[in-house]
Design a protein around this motif. Structure first.
Motif, PDB file in Angstrom:
ATOM      1  N   PRO A  83      30.940  31.412  39.161  1.00  0.00           N
ATOM      2  CA  PRO A  83      31.956  32.147  38.394  1.00  0.00           C
ATOM      3  C   PRO A  83      32.273  31.387  37.108  1.00  0.00           C
ATOM      4  O   PRO A  83      32.164  30.158  37.069  1.00  0.00           O
ATOM      5  CB  PRO A  83      33.162  32.166  39.349  1.00  0.00           C
ATOM      6  N   PRO A  84      32.653  32.084  36.045  1.00  0.00           N
ATOM      7  CA  PRO A  84      32.956  31.401  34.773  1.00  0.00           C
ATOM      8  C   PRO A  84      33.986  30.295  34.971  1.00  0.00           C
ATOM      9  O   PRO A  84      35.022  30.498  35.591  1.00  0.00           O
ATOM     10  CB  PRO A  84      33.506  32.534  33.890  1.00  0.00           C
ATOM     11  N   CYS A  85      33.667  29.106  34.449  1.00  0.00           N
ATOM     12  CA  CYS A  85      34.574  27.963  34.564  1.00  0.00           C
ATOM     13  C   CYS A  85      35.803  28.199  33.693  1.00  0.00           C
ATOM     14  O   CYS A  85      35.683  28.604  32.532  1.00  0.00           O
ATOM     15  CB  CYS A  85      33.841  26.689  34.116  1.00  0.00           C
ATOM     16  N   SER A  86      36.980  27.954  34.224  1.00  0.00           N
ATOM     17  CA  SER A  86      38.212  28.197  33.466  1.00  0.00           C
ATOM     18  C   SER A  86      38.414  27.193  32.340  1.00  0.00           C
ATOM     19  O   SER A  86      39.240  27.392  31.460  1.00  0.00           O
ATOM     20  CB  SER A  86      39.425  28.148  34.412  1.00  0.00           C
ATOM     21  N   TYR A  87      37.636  26.075  32.365  1.00  0.00           N
ATOM     22  CA  TYR A  87      37.783  25.042  31.336  1.00  0.00           C
ATOM     23  C   TYR A  87      36.822  25.238  30.171  1.00  0.00           C
ATOM     24  O   TYR A  87      37.199  25.113  29.017  1.00  0.00           O
ATOM     25  CB  TYR A  87      37.565  23.660  31.951  1.00  0.00           C
ATOM     26  N   CYS A  88      35.537  25.517  30.479  1.00  0.00           N
ATOM     27  CA  CYS A  88      34.545  25.635  29.397  1.00  0.00           C
ATOM     28  C   CYS A  88      33.890  27.011  29.335  1.00  0.00           C
ATOM     29  O   CYS A  88      33.054  27.256  28.468  1.00  0.00           O
ATOM     30  CB  CYS A  88      33.471  24.561  29.555  1.00  0.00           C
ATOM     31  N   LYS A  89      34.228  27.915  30.288  1.00  0.00           N
ATOM     32  CA  LYS A  89      33.745  29.297  30.330  1.00  0.00           C
ATOM     33  C   LYS A  89      32.285  29.435  30.744  1.00  0.00           C
ATOM     34  O   LYS A  89      31.754  30.530  30.759  1.00  0.00           O
ATOM     35  CB  LYS A  89      33.936  29.998  28.957  1.00  0.00           C
ATOM     36  N   GLU A 118      33.562  24.783  39.043  1.00  0.00           N
ATOM     37  CA  GLU A 118      34.686  24.367  38.204  1.00  0.00           C
ATOM     38  C   GLU A 118      35.108  22.930  38.447  1.00  0.00           C
ATOM     39  O   GLU A 118      35.460  22.207  37.519  1.00  0.00           O
ATOM     40  CB  GLU A 118      35.873  25.307  38.452  1.00  0.00           C
ATOM     41  N   HIS A 119      35.040  22.457  39.715  1.00  0.00           N
ATOM     42  CA  HIS A 119      35.519  21.103  40.019  1.00  0.00           C
ATOM     43  C   HIS A 119      34.599  20.015  39.485  1.00  0.00           C
ATOM     44  O   HIS A 119      34.936  18.844  39.516  1.00  0.00           O
ATOM     45  CB  HIS A 119      35.703  20.927  41.529  1.00  0.00           C
ATOM     46  N   LYS A 120      33.393  20.423  38.969  1.00  0.00           N
ATOM     47  CA  LYS A 120      32.483  19.443  38.388  1.00  0.00           C
ATOM     48  C   LYS A 120      32.419  19.531  36.858  1.00  0.00           C
ATOM     49  O   LYS A 120      31.595  18.874  36.235  1.00  0.00           O
ATOM     50  CB  LYS A 120      31.080  19.624  38.963  1.00  0.00           C
ATOM     51  N   CYS A 121      33.277  20.333  36.280  1.00  0.00           N
ATOM     52  CA  CYS A 121      33.245  20.497  34.819  1.00  0.00           C
ATOM     53  C   CYS A 121      33.635  19.188  34.129  1.00  0.00           C
ATOM     54  O   CYS A 121      34.594  18.520  34.513  1.00  0.00           O
ATOM     55  CB  CYS A 121      34.207  21.600  34.393  1.00  0.00           C
ATOM     56  N   GLY A 166      38.902  29.477  22.703  1.00  0.00           N
ATOM     57  CA  GLY A 166      38.434  30.790  22.296  1.00  0.00           C
ATOM     58  C   GLY A 166      38.141  30.916  20.819  1.00  0.00           C
ATOM     59  O   GLY A 166      37.993  32.032  20.306  1.00  0.00           O
ATOM     60  N   GLN A 167      38.047  29.780  20.096  1.00  0.00           N
ATOM     61  CA  GLN A 167      37.806  29.826  18.660  1.00  0.00           C
ATOM     62  C   GLN A 167      36.330  29.767  18.318  1.00  0.00           C
ATOM     63  O   GLN A 167      35.948  29.870  17.174  1.00  0.00           O
ATOM     64  CB  GLN A 167      38.518  28.654  17.985  1.00  0.00           C
ATOM     65  N   LEU A 168      35.487  29.549  19.313  1.00  0.00           N
ATOM     66  CA  LEU A 168      34.055  29.440  19.062  1.00  0.00           C
ATOM     67  C   LEU A 168      33.330  30.176  20.163  1.00  0.00           C
ATOM     68  O   LEU A 168      33.670  30.034  21.325  1.00  0.00           O
ATOM     69  CB  LEU A 168      33.640  27.972  19.063  1.00  0.00           C
ATOM     70  N   GLU A 169      32.333  30.993  19.828  1.00  0.00           N
ATOM     71  CA  GLU A 169      31.561  31.728  20.818  1.00  0.00           C
ATOM     72  C   GLU A 169      30.710  30.759  21.616  1.00  0.00           C
ATOM     73  O   GLU A 169      30.352  29.688  21.144  1.00  0.00           O
ATOM     74  CB  GLU A 169      30.661  32.762  20.130  1.00  0.00           C
ATOM     75  N   GLU A 170      30.331  31.150  22.834  1.00  0.00           N
ATOM     76  CA  GLU A 170      29.573  30.253  23.725  1.00  0.00           C
ATOM     77  C   GLU A 170      28.275  29.799  23.082  1.00  0.00           C
ATOM     78  O   GLU A 170      27.867  28.643  23.230  1.00  0.00           O
ATOM     79  CB  GLU A 170      29.279  30.953  25.058  1.00  0.00           C
ATOM     80  N   ASP A 171      27.602  30.654  22.346  1.00  0.00           N
ATOM     81  CA  ASP A 171      26.317  30.263  21.750  1.00  0.00           C
ATOM     82  C   ASP A 171      26.466  29.120  20.782  1.00  0.00           C
ATOM     83  O   ASP A 171      25.537  28.342  20.550  1.00  0.00           O
ATOM     84  CB  ASP A 171      25.664  31.450  21.038  1.00  0.00           C
ATOM     85  N   GLU A 172      27.642  28.969  20.164  1.00  0.00           N
ATOM     86  CA  GLU A 172      27.839  27.906  19.194  1.00  0.00           C
ATOM     87  C   GLU A 172      27.948  26.553  19.839  1.00  0.00           C
ATOM     88  O   GLU A 172      27.865  25.525  19.176  1.00  0.00           O
ATOM     89  CB  GLU A 172      29.108  28.185  18.395  1.00  0.00           C
ATOM     90  N   LEU A 173      28.171  26.495  21.155  1.00  0.00           N
ATOM     91  CA  LEU A 173      28.254  25.213  21.849  1.00  0.00           C
ATOM     92  C   LEU A 173      26.896  24.551  21.965  1.00  0.00           C
ATOM     93  O   LEU A 173      26.789  23.372  22.204  1.00  0.00           O
ATOM     94  CB  LEU A 173      28.824  25.405  23.261  1.00  0.00           C
ATOM     95  N   PHE A 174      25.851  25.291  21.879  1.00  0.00           N
ATOM     96  CA  PHE A 174      24.513  24.747  22.047  1.00  0.00           C
ATOM     97  C   PHE A 174      23.933  24.421  20.664  1.00  0.00           C
ATOM     98  O   PHE A 174      23.326  25.207  20.016  1.00  0.00           O
ATOM     99  CB  PHE A 174      23.633  25.777  22.777  1.00  0.00           C
TER     100      PHE A 174
END
Length: 265
Positions: free
Chosen positions: A206-212, A218-221, A257-265
């Motif tokens: 499921p989507p991690c609440s910290y990094c999405k 989640e407990h290993k994020c 929420g200021q940056l789309e997920e693709d921008e993290l890579f």
């Protein structure tokens, strides 16, 4: 009776489980009056006599041993039989402790510290150096590399408990990262496509609440708010992803929420 004799004949205060702070102050005063506080406060070891010792060396050695013995006798006599029995039980419990393979350094050290604090509360001296030595001889072999490194850079007889725990926890964190086998931080754009292909067959969460992200539980994020970085000491990320401040900044923006997920890579 002269004044010196009457002064050192102060009645030994006895701790019965109540008013510990008051007893501790009176016991310290009693030991100081009898020239024994140094043996408790410094917790020194009496070294063996050298070959062919001088008269002066023999005298000093005897005095130090006597002070140790007298101070110990005072501390043991300064508590009721019930309290003394509890202290002995706790010290025995401390001696039989060993770190479990599934246990973390933090959990193990906390277990030892709780026992040590209980002994101290009952009126017995318990120096941190005993906890350090206990950890050094009872931790699993997987920490041998860290212990060897510390031996080469520090005097293990003088290392503080905080220093030891910091070094062992750092190794533990690095080992955990290697076991996870995946870096969950910010990476250059050019690596995105390759990682996306490699992760197509990976387990989905499921989507991690910290990094999405969905590639880890989640407990290993690595961006959990309760995780502390061993490099900068700040909460909110781990050491591996603290090497580039820009990465940390971008990842925090993504979480907000200021940056789309693709921008993290």
């Amino acid at each position: 009776m002269d004044s010196e004799s009457s002064f050192t004949a102060i009645t030994l205060p006895v701790f019965d489980g109540r008013n510990y702070l008051s007893w501790a102050v009176r016991m310290e005063a009693f030991l100081e009056a009898n020239d024994l506080w140094e043996a408790v406060d410094e917790d020194y070891d009496v070294p063996e006599l050298p070959t062919n010792p001088t008269v002066a060396q023999i005298k000093i050695h005897k005095e130090k041993k006597q002070k140790k013995s007298k101070a110990k006798a005072c501390l043991f006599s300064g508590v009721t039989p019930t309290i003394f029995s509890k202290i002995m039980t706790l010290k025995t419990k401390f001696e039989i402790q060993k770190m479990k393979e599934s246990e973390t350094i933090k959990d193990y050290s906390n277990r030892l510290i709780v026992i040590a604090n209980n002994v101290r509360f009952l009126g017995s001296n318990f120096d941190d150096s005993r906890i350090v030595q206990k950890i050094l001889v009872t931790i699993p072999e997987r920490f041998e590399a860290t212990i060897s490194s510390l031996k080469n850079s520090k005097d293990l007889a003088k290392i503080s408990l905080a220093e030891l725990l910091s070094a062992l926890q750092a190794q533990e964190q690095r080992r955990l990262m290697r076991q996870e086998g995946i870096v969950e931080g910010a990476f250059p754009v050019k690596s995105y496509n390759k990682k996306k292909i490699n992760n197509n067959n990976a387990q989905s969460f499921p989507p991690c609440s910290y990094c999405k992200k969905t590639n880890h539980p989640e407990h290993k994020c690595w961006w959990r708010p309760d995780v502390r970085c061993n490099k900068c000491g700040q909460l909110g990320h781990v050491e591996r992803i603290c090497n580039a401040q820009q990465n940390v900044k971008e990842a925090n923006q993504a979480i907000n929420g200021q940056l789309e997920e693709d921008e993290l890579f």
